[in-house]
Design a protein around this motif. Sequence first.
Motif, PDB file in Angstrom:
ATOM      1  N   UNK A  13       0.813  -1.207   0.000  1.00  0.00           N
ATOM      2  CA  UNK A  13       0.000   0.000   0.000  1.00  0.00           C
ATOM      3  C   UNK A  13       0.848   1.260   0.000  1.00  0.00           C
ATOM      4  N   UNK A  14       2.111   1.145   0.328  1.00  0.00           N
ATOM      5  CA  UNK A  14       2.977   2.317   0.287  1.00  0.00           C
ATOM      6  C   UNK A  14       3.427   2.515  -1.157  1.00  0.00           C
ATOM      7  N   UNK A  24       2.483  16.399  -6.625  1.00  0.00           N
ATOM      8  CA  UNK A  24       1.585  15.614  -5.777  1.00  0.00           C
ATOM      9  C   UNK A  24       2.149  14.245  -5.431  1.00  0.00           C
ATOM     10  N   UNK A  25       1.609  13.673  -4.318  1.00  0.00           N
ATOM     11  CA  UNK A  25       1.915  12.293  -3.940  1.00  0.00           C
ATOM     12  C   UNK A  25       0.586  11.555  -3.799  1.00  0.00           C
ATOM     13  N   UNK A  26       0.634  10.265  -4.056  1.00  0.00           N
ATOM     14  CA  UNK A  26      -0.564   9.433  -3.959  1.00  0.00           C
ATOM     15  C   UNK A  26      -0.283   8.255  -3.049  1.00  0.00           C
ATOM     16  N   UNK A  27      -1.205   7.991  -2.135  1.00  0.00           N
ATOM     17  CA  UNK A  27      -1.095   6.830  -1.253  1.00  0.00           C
ATOM     18  C   UNK A  27      -2.377   6.020  -1.350  1.00  0.00           C
ATOM     19  N   UNK A  33      -7.322   5.376  -3.816  1.00  0.00           N
ATOM     20  CA  UNK A  33      -6.087   6.121  -4.069  1.00  0.00           C
ATOM     21  C   UNK A  33      -6.349   7.572  -3.703  1.00  0.00           C
ATOM     22  N   UNK A  34      -5.549   8.112  -2.803  1.00  0.00           N
ATOM     23  CA  UNK A  34      -5.747   9.487  -2.344  1.00  0.00           C
ATOM     24  C   UNK A  34      -4.539  10.317  -2.747  1.00  0.00           C
ATOM     25  N   UNK A  35      -4.782  11.401  -3.456  1.00  0.00           N
ATOM     26  CA  UNK A  35      -3.707  12.265  -3.947  1.00  0.00           C
ATOM     27  C   UNK A  35      -3.659  13.555  -3.143  1.00  0.00           C
ATOM     28  N   UNK A  36      -2.451  13.954  -2.780  1.00  0.00           N
ATOM     29  CA  UNK A  36      -2.227  15.193  -2.035  1.00  0.00           C
ATOM     30  C   UNK A  36      -1.388  16.119  -2.897  1.00  0.00           C
ATOM     31  N   UNK A 122     -17.225  10.558   6.790  1.00  0.00           N
ATOM     32  CA  UNK A 122     -16.569   9.525   5.979  1.00  0.00           C
ATOM     33  C   UNK A 122     -15.718  10.238   4.925  1.00  0.00           C
ATOM     34  N   UNK A 123     -14.849   9.516   4.243  1.00  0.00           N
ATOM     35  CA  UNK A 123     -14.103  10.168   3.151  1.00  0.00           C
ATOM     36  C   UNK A 123     -15.023  10.790   2.111  1.00  0.00           C
ATOM     37  N   UNK A 124     -16.165  10.151   1.858  1.00  0.00           N
ATOM     38  CA  UNK A 124     -17.082  10.664   0.835  1.00  0.00           C
ATOM     39  C   UNK A 124     -17.788  11.937   1.290  1.00  0.00           C
ATOM     40  N   UNK A 125     -18.161  12.013   2.567  1.00  0.00           N
ATOM     41  CA  UNK A 125     -18.874  13.208   3.026  1.00  0.00           C
ATOM     42  C   UNK A 125     -17.933  14.396   3.219  1.00  0.00           C
ATOM     43  N   UNK A 126     -16.654  14.115   3.495  1.00  0.00           N
ATOM     44  CA  UNK A 126     -15.706  15.206   3.709  1.00  0.00           C
ATOM     45  C   UNK A 126     -15.048  15.678   2.410  1.00  0.00           C
TER      46      UNK A 126
END
Length: 317
Positions: A13-14, A24-27, A33-36, A122-126
């Motif tokens: 997962x890393x 950006x980075x993705x984890x 998959x979440x991108x920052x 949740x991730x979806x609501x935020x």
Amino acid sequence: MKTFIAHSAFALMVLAATPALAYPVTVKSCNRDVTFDAAPKRAVSNDVNLTEMMLALKLQDRMVGYTGVSGWKTLDEKLREGVQALPELSEKYPTKEVLLNADADFYFAGWNYGMKVGGEVTPETLGPFKVNVYELTESCIHIMAKGKPTMDDMFVDLLNLGLIFGVEDQAKALVDGYRRDLDKIVASNGAIERPTRVFVYDSGEEKPFTSGRFGIPTAMIEAAGGVNVMDDVEKSWTEISWEPVIDKNPEVVVIVNYGEVTAEQKIAFMKSNPAFKNIDAVKNDRFVVLDYVEATPGPRNIDAIARLAKAFHGQAM
């Protein structure tokens, strides 16, 4: 030498990031998959163990507060020192409004560690409010198929936090140290012909609340040379009946210490109840007390494993 430690598929997962401090980075967070695009500046963590992960990486200056501690348990002195400049935004699980009022841009939580499946937060609501969520790996079992945990689950979370906040080197150094310490514990166990039978007693008298196959205590117990007698219960943390505990006759009982009922009271309950008089752990007074923050994924797991190993292969501490 049989070590009872398996390499977790979750180590994958890393994900590789672009060069240090480049975005950006993705984890991978559970099944997302979440991108920052940049390091979070106004982070919130939920629960003592997740907050300690943030503190272990010295991310206090990137936080605006924490949630979900005093409503469930006492904030211990070690953690209090680390977050003394930060407010507790909510005693229990935060509402969406709590996080938005804090202008949070990141929420580190887990399923049943600050979020509920189908709940308000949740991730979806935020997501629509540009609050990225990273989910505790152990908790992913609540929303997806997942293998039995190993300590890699906790390591993955620290490494992913390192990527998210641009402190990859610190995270790697921390995890490398934990891995070395874990290897020493396993080596010191030597060849284990038969793992120690262990029951995790969290709370409850009429019915016990315990950790099943998918809780991190299973990984900790196995690393220490034991086996969780509730390994066949396909839950992370759950309520069961006392009958299977009696039937499986644990040799050691791990007491999770938190809340209004003390560890001493839990031990006294088991020792005074005639139904448990033939359980080996009770007969031989073999109890090990772990604080909540030691028995849930976080930086204190490795020291706790060392104590478990000593208790399993010697006398309880």
